[in-house]
Write a protein that holds these residues in place. Structure first.
Motif, PDB file in Angstrom:
ATOM      1  N   ALA A   1      44.188  37.646  58.461  1.00  0.00           N
ATOM      2  CA  ALA A   1      43.307  36.501  58.686  1.00  0.00           C
ATOM      3  C   ALA A   1      42.283  36.425  57.558  1.00  0.00           C
ATOM      4  O   ALA A   1      41.995  37.431  56.892  1.00  0.00           O
ATOM      5  CB  ALA A   1      42.598  36.653  60.025  1.00  0.00           C
ATOM      6  N   GLU A   2      41.735  35.256  57.351  1.00  0.00           N
ATOM      7  CA  GLU A   2      40.712  35.049  56.328  1.00  0.00           C
ATOM      8  C   GLU A   2      39.619  36.109  56.437  1.00  0.00           C
ATOM      9  O   GLU A   2      39.081  36.360  57.512  1.00  0.00           O
ATOM     10  CB  GLU A   2      40.103  33.661  56.497  1.00  0.00           C
ATOM     11  CG  GLU A   2      39.025  33.329  55.497  1.00  0.00           C
ATOM     12  CD  GLU A   2      38.487  31.921  55.662  1.00  0.00           C
ATOM     13  OE1 GLU A   2      37.339  31.697  55.261  1.00  0.00           O
ATOM     14  OE2 GLU A   2      39.205  31.047  56.195  1.00  0.00           O
ATOM     15  N   GLY A   3      39.325  36.761  55.308  1.00  0.00           N
ATOM     16  CA  GLY A   3      38.261  37.760  55.242  1.00  0.00           C
ATOM     17  C   GLY A   3      38.684  39.155  55.646  1.00  0.00           C
ATOM     18  O   GLY A   3      37.996  40.126  55.343  1.00  0.00           O
ATOM     19  N   ALA A   4      39.806  39.303  56.335  1.00  0.00           N
ATOM     20  CA  ALA A   4      40.289  40.633  56.738  1.00  0.00           C
ATOM     21  C   ALA A   4      40.859  41.347  55.523  1.00  0.00           C
ATOM     22  O   ALA A   4      41.350  40.725  54.582  1.00  0.00           O
ATOM     23  CB  ALA A   4      41.352  40.507  57.825  1.00  0.00           C
TER      24      ALA A   4
ATOM     25  N   VAL B   1      46.558  34.941  54.890  1.00  0.00           N
ATOM     26  CA  VAL B   1      47.811  35.100  54.143  1.00  0.00           C
ATOM     27  C   VAL B   1      48.896  35.654  55.063  1.00  0.00           C
ATOM     28  O   VAL B   1      48.603  36.277  56.089  1.00  0.00           O
ATOM     29  CB  VAL B   1      47.655  36.040  52.934  1.00  0.00           C
ATOM     30  CG1 VAL B   1      46.710  35.472  51.904  1.00  0.00           C
ATOM     31  CG2 VAL B   1      47.206  37.421  53.357  1.00  0.00           C
ATOM     32  N   LEU B   2      50.132  35.422  54.644  1.00  0.00           N
ATOM     33  CA  LEU B   2      51.283  36.015  55.308  1.00  0.00           C
ATOM     34  C   LEU B   2      51.892  37.050  54.384  1.00  0.00           C
ATOM     35  O   LEU B   2      51.756  36.952  53.156  1.00  0.00           O
ATOM     36  CB  LEU B   2      52.324  34.938  55.635  1.00  0.00           C
ATOM     37  CG  LEU B   2      51.875  33.822  56.570  1.00  0.00           C
ATOM     38  CD1 LEU B   2      52.967  32.767  56.703  1.00  0.00           C
ATOM     39  CD2 LEU B   2      51.483  34.392  57.923  1.00  0.00           C
ATOM     40  N   SER B   3      52.571  38.019  54.950  1.00  0.00           N
ATOM     41  CA  SER B   3      53.262  39.024  54.150  1.00  0.00           C
ATOM     42  C   SER B   3      54.169  38.335  53.140  1.00  0.00           C
ATOM     43  O   SER B   3      54.919  37.423  53.488  1.00  0.00           O
ATOM     44  CB  SER B   3      54.086  39.926  55.075  1.00  0.00           C
ATOM     45  OG  SER B   3      54.826  40.847  54.322  1.00  0.00           O
ATOM     46  N   GLY B   4      54.073  38.731  51.877  1.00  0.00           N
ATOM     47  CA  GLY B   4      54.879  38.131  50.821  1.00  0.00           C
ATOM     48  C   GLY B   4      54.195  37.015  50.070  1.00  0.00           C
ATOM     49  O   GLY B   4      54.685  36.572  49.030  1.00  0.00           O
ATOM     50  N   ASP B   5      53.045  36.546  50.562  1.00  0.00           N
ATOM     51  CA  ASP B   5      52.295  35.495  49.867  1.00  0.00           C
ATOM     52  C   ASP B   5      51.612  36.057  48.624  1.00  0.00           C
ATOM     53  O   ASP B   5      51.190  37.217  48.599  1.00  0.00           O
ATOM     54  CB  ASP B   5      51.193  34.906  50.756  1.00  0.00           C
ATOM     55  CG  ASP B   5      51.703  33.943  51.803  1.00  0.00           C
ATOM     56  OD1 ASP B   5      52.899  33.589  51.781  1.00  0.00           O
ATOM     57  OD2 ASP B   5      50.879  33.537  52.655  1.00  0.00           O
ATOM     58  N   GLY B   6      51.447  35.200  47.611  1.00  0.00           N
ATOM     59  CA  GLY B   6      50.628  35.548  46.468  1.00  0.00           C
ATOM     60  C   GLY B   6      49.162  35.463  46.852  1.00  0.00           C
ATOM     61  O   GLY B   6      48.764  34.582  47.621  1.00  0.00           O
TER      62      GLY B   6
END
Length: 111
Positions: free
Chosen positions: A40-43, A20-25
């Motif tokens: 990153a995925e899983g973080a 995800v990026l900051s601001g993503d749902g």
């Protein structure tokens, strides 16, 4: 209170597939929020679960104040289409058709 852990306004969750990026749902089970940082995925990523956020929306929809807003986890946008999507809150301002974003008050959980 001995049993108080946190306010719950934000919560750490594992980032979903693709990251995800900051601001993503972010939808994890029935918990929905807005990512505070890139992850990153899983973080672990902290998501804000309550508050009013400007969110990407289905462009071809007009929103009215108080309209129920859902999360389309496939298109990764907010929408007023209930079928197949998760209720995340309500619109707090009108949004035109077409428009790329709308203001959503998150309800803290998706249903």
């Amino acid at each position: 209170m001995k049993n108080f852990h946190r306010s719950g306004n934000s919560n750490p969750v594992p980032a979903p597939a693709g990251g995800v990026l900051s601001g993503d749902g972010v939808l994890v089970g029935a918990l929905f929020g807005i990512a505070a940082t890139d992850a990153a995925e899983g973080a672990a990523v902290e998501i804000a679960c309550v508050g009013v956020f400007e969110m990407k929306k289905t462009s071809a929809q007009a929103w009215t104040v108080g309209a129920k807003v859902y999360w389309d986890n496939t298109a990764k946008v907010a929408t007023t289409t209930a079928s197949g999507n998760s209720l995340i809150g309500v619109a707090v301002a009108a949004a035109a058709n077409p428009s790329a974003t709308g203001l959503v008050r998150l309800n803290g959980v998706s249903v």
